[in-house]
Design a protein around this motif. Structure first.
Motif: not given
Lengths: 320, 308
Positions: A52-53, B105-108, B176-178, B236-238
């Motif tokens: 996040i940072c 991008a969903v799992i992580i 996407h993860s962030i 959202w990602v798809w």
């Protein structure tokens, strides 16, 4: 890259990720001392906090800083970028369009969602009727835009029509109309697409909240002789007020950030651009970094109060 | 209730069954109210139906007559789908890209967020409350604000381009993860903190550490909440276009279906035989996910709607 290689890369990424997580958990699971527990906490929290940072906090601060710098990002220009946004006639048009979007989309989607939720409540095919309206929520805005571009397709009045909107006009004896080209109404026809996508969201939330109104309140009002419409205005609406506000604010936030519809239908031409699309153009097409950053910050500033209000209402809703 | 006979319903109990909505519903069930409902339902389905029918019509028919004429002169073909998937538009490549982008991008983010949410809810460490509020507050950052600096950071780290590790997918996965984290942590934290503290305490007294409690108690209990957020993040990602365009750079190696469709809409805007079939290739996966997992999705919907 071939398809196989892509899937291999994907599996490597997922495997790598789970490997790291497993190692962290295994290494820290035996720690029991006070210091050990601290390390354990860090192992749980730090991946998220670091991401996040690096990925949100630092970029947001950098963008705010860049918004005070020139197109190439190498010179301080004070508030020039912001001045451009509020004085350049094309950009003023963008602001006006954005304002229209943010006012019309939430109001129209919520109104339609509410009316529909009430009308089909306890109807025979309620589930099915809801799914019809709700389905567009699962579709991407790009897909929705293509669906509607086809509805709006323009042919000369004398030709056979393939867009149903113009076929309808022709059947009624009117001339066909360039829905996406003719200003200023073309913005309205783009807005229709967003309303079409968002009404299902409004309907779902409001329908749930209508069903949650306690029976005894309604009973009391009925014994006092309230008519159906009075009940709706004086019992239903006040009872679902918090949900109404959450729905309205949520849709405003989504609308402010959405750029897909404008990009897919008109590409921002014919005076249809909005803030989120203009940000994309300035940043990644015109490579005017300063102006792009200023537009992003403007979205940030506009979204902030709505999100704060939205979250406060939502917490109230949850507390009930 | 005065009557002892369970079959005889008193007047009061019948009246009490009527809720506000049903009364309002009744009041509005004049003929024109039903018409309004039907009109809305038609307006919401006809556009999609029209394009769906079009995607199965021969190319020359699409340009010469409206799709509604299909009811008088039905003529169907699968050529359009063959064209978009295997022809020069090569949507099958982009379909693969969409899958390769979406799964990590969903799992992580779901994993990272579940761990962080557990720590914020049940572990004790200095600065916990401050950190949680900070993460929560960062939800208000629109992704637009983060894009340019994040992109230059990726360039500096050598994560962009076809030569980069993972062929350039890491930029999209990471982004996407962030972007998912603040909301995911907040939501999962809400669910986790509702679990009774005695459960955790007794497990600790029995000698379980946080890792055991997390994996043996918390994860099974959290499964529905994790599923709800997972489906939301999946759609959202798809369906995302912005992240894909900015971090994928339009390269056919990493761009998803949405990016390709948006491009086709610009360059081949009148080729409806391509656009209609292409649109449905991209719609079929989210529609299946949505229809089969609707229950979870609706639950996550309200909470998830302020994302990004």
């Amino acid at each position: 890259m071939s398809t196989g290689e892509k899937f291999v890369q994907m599996l490597i990424a997922i495997g790598l990720f789970f490997g790291v997580v497993a190692v962290i958990l295994l290494l820290t699971q035996r720690l029991r001392s006070r210091r050990g527990e601290l390390i354990q906490s860090a192992a749980f929290v730090l991946p998220a906090v670091l991401l996040i940072c690096v990925g949100l906090l630092y970029p947001a601060l950098d963008t705010i800083y860049q918004s005070f710098r020139n197109a190439a990002g190498n010179e301080f220009v004070g508030l020039d970028n912001y001045q451009t946004i509020f004085t350049d006639s094309a950009l003023i048009r963008v602001l006006v369009n954005t304002a229209v979007w943010v006012v019309v989309v939430p109001l129209a989607s919520t109104a339609i969602g509410l009316i529909y939720a009430v009308l089909i409540d306890r109807a025979k095919f309620e589930k099915f009727a809801k799914a019809l309206i709700f389905l567009p929520m699962a579709i991407s805005l790009v897909g929705a835009s293509i669906i509607w571009k086809f509805v709006y397709d323009y042919r000369q009045t004398s030709d056979a029509q393939i867009g149903i909107a113009n076929a309808f006009l022709k059947a009624l004896g009117f001339d066909t109309y360039r829905f996406l080209l003719n200003e200023p109404w073309n913005t309205m026809f783009l807005i229709v697409i967003m309303i079409w996508v968002q009404a299902g969201f409004a309907m779902t939330i409001l329908s749930a909240s209508i069903k949650a109104i306690p029976d005894d309140i309604v009973e009391a009002a009925r014994l006092d002789g309230a008519s159906g419409l009075q009940l709706f205005r004086q019992i239903t609406i006040p009872s679902i007020r918090p949900s109404l506000i959450v729905v309205l604010t949520t849709i405003s936030i989504t609308t402010l950030k959405a750029f897909d519809i404008v990009r897919t239908t008109t590409g921002g031409n014919f005076d249809t651009s909005v803030l989120a699309y203009q940000f994309y153009v300035e940043s990644f097409r015109s490579f005017n970094q300063g102006l792009g950053a200023a537009l992003a910050v403007l979205i940030f500033v506009l979204v902030m109060p709505i999100v704060i209000y939205n979250v406060r209402q939502m917490r109230k809703l949850e507390a009930r | 209730m005065t009557t002892a006979d369970p079959n005889a319903m008193s007047v009061e109990s019948v009246v009490a069954k009527e809720t506000a909505s049903s009364t309002a519903h009744k009041a509005l069930t004049s003929p024109w109210a039903s018409i309004v409902a039907v009109v809305i339902a038609i307006l919401w389905t006809v556009p999609t139906a029209g394009l769906l029918i079009t995607s199965f019509r021969p190319e020359e028919d699409i340009t010469s007559s409206g799709w509604w004429t299909i009811f008088t002169s039905p003529k169907f073909t699968l050529d359009n789908y063959d064209q978009v998937l295997n022809g020069p538009t090569a949507l099958s490549t982009y379909f693969v890209n969409s899958i390769v982008i979406t799964l990590p991008a969903v799992i992580i983010p779901v994993c990272i967020a579940t761990m962080a949410a557990y720590a914020f809810a049940w572990m004790k460490f200095p600065g916990r409350d401050f950190l949680f509020v900070a993460v929560f507050a960062l939800q208000i950052v629109p992704i637009q604000v983060t894009m340019i600096p994040l992109l230059s950071l990726y360039v500096k780290l050598g994560l962009t381009g076809a030569e980069a590790p993972g062929g350039g997918f890491y930029t999209i996965w990471l982004s996407h993860s962030i972007f998912a984290l603040p909301l995911a942590i907040y939501l999962l934290h809400n669910f986790m903190s509702q679990i009774p503290g005695e459960l955790i305490e007794s497990a600790r007294v029995d000698g379980a550490g946080h890792v055991q409690i997390f994996s043996r108690i918390m994860l099974p209990l959290m499964a529905p909440a994790i599923a709800a957020f997972g489906i939301f993040q999946f759609l959202w990602v798809w369906n995302d276009l912005l992240v894909a365009l900015v971090f994928g750079g339009g390269s056919p190696d990493v761009s998803p279906l949405t990016a390709r469709l948006a491009e086709l809409s610009g360059t081949r805007g009148q080729d409806w035989f391509l656009l209609s079939a292409g649109a449905f290739v991209s719609l079929v996966v989210p529609l299946i996910v949505f229809l089969s997992l609707q229950r979870y999705f609706v639950r996550g919907l309200l909470a998830g709607s302020v994302k990004g």
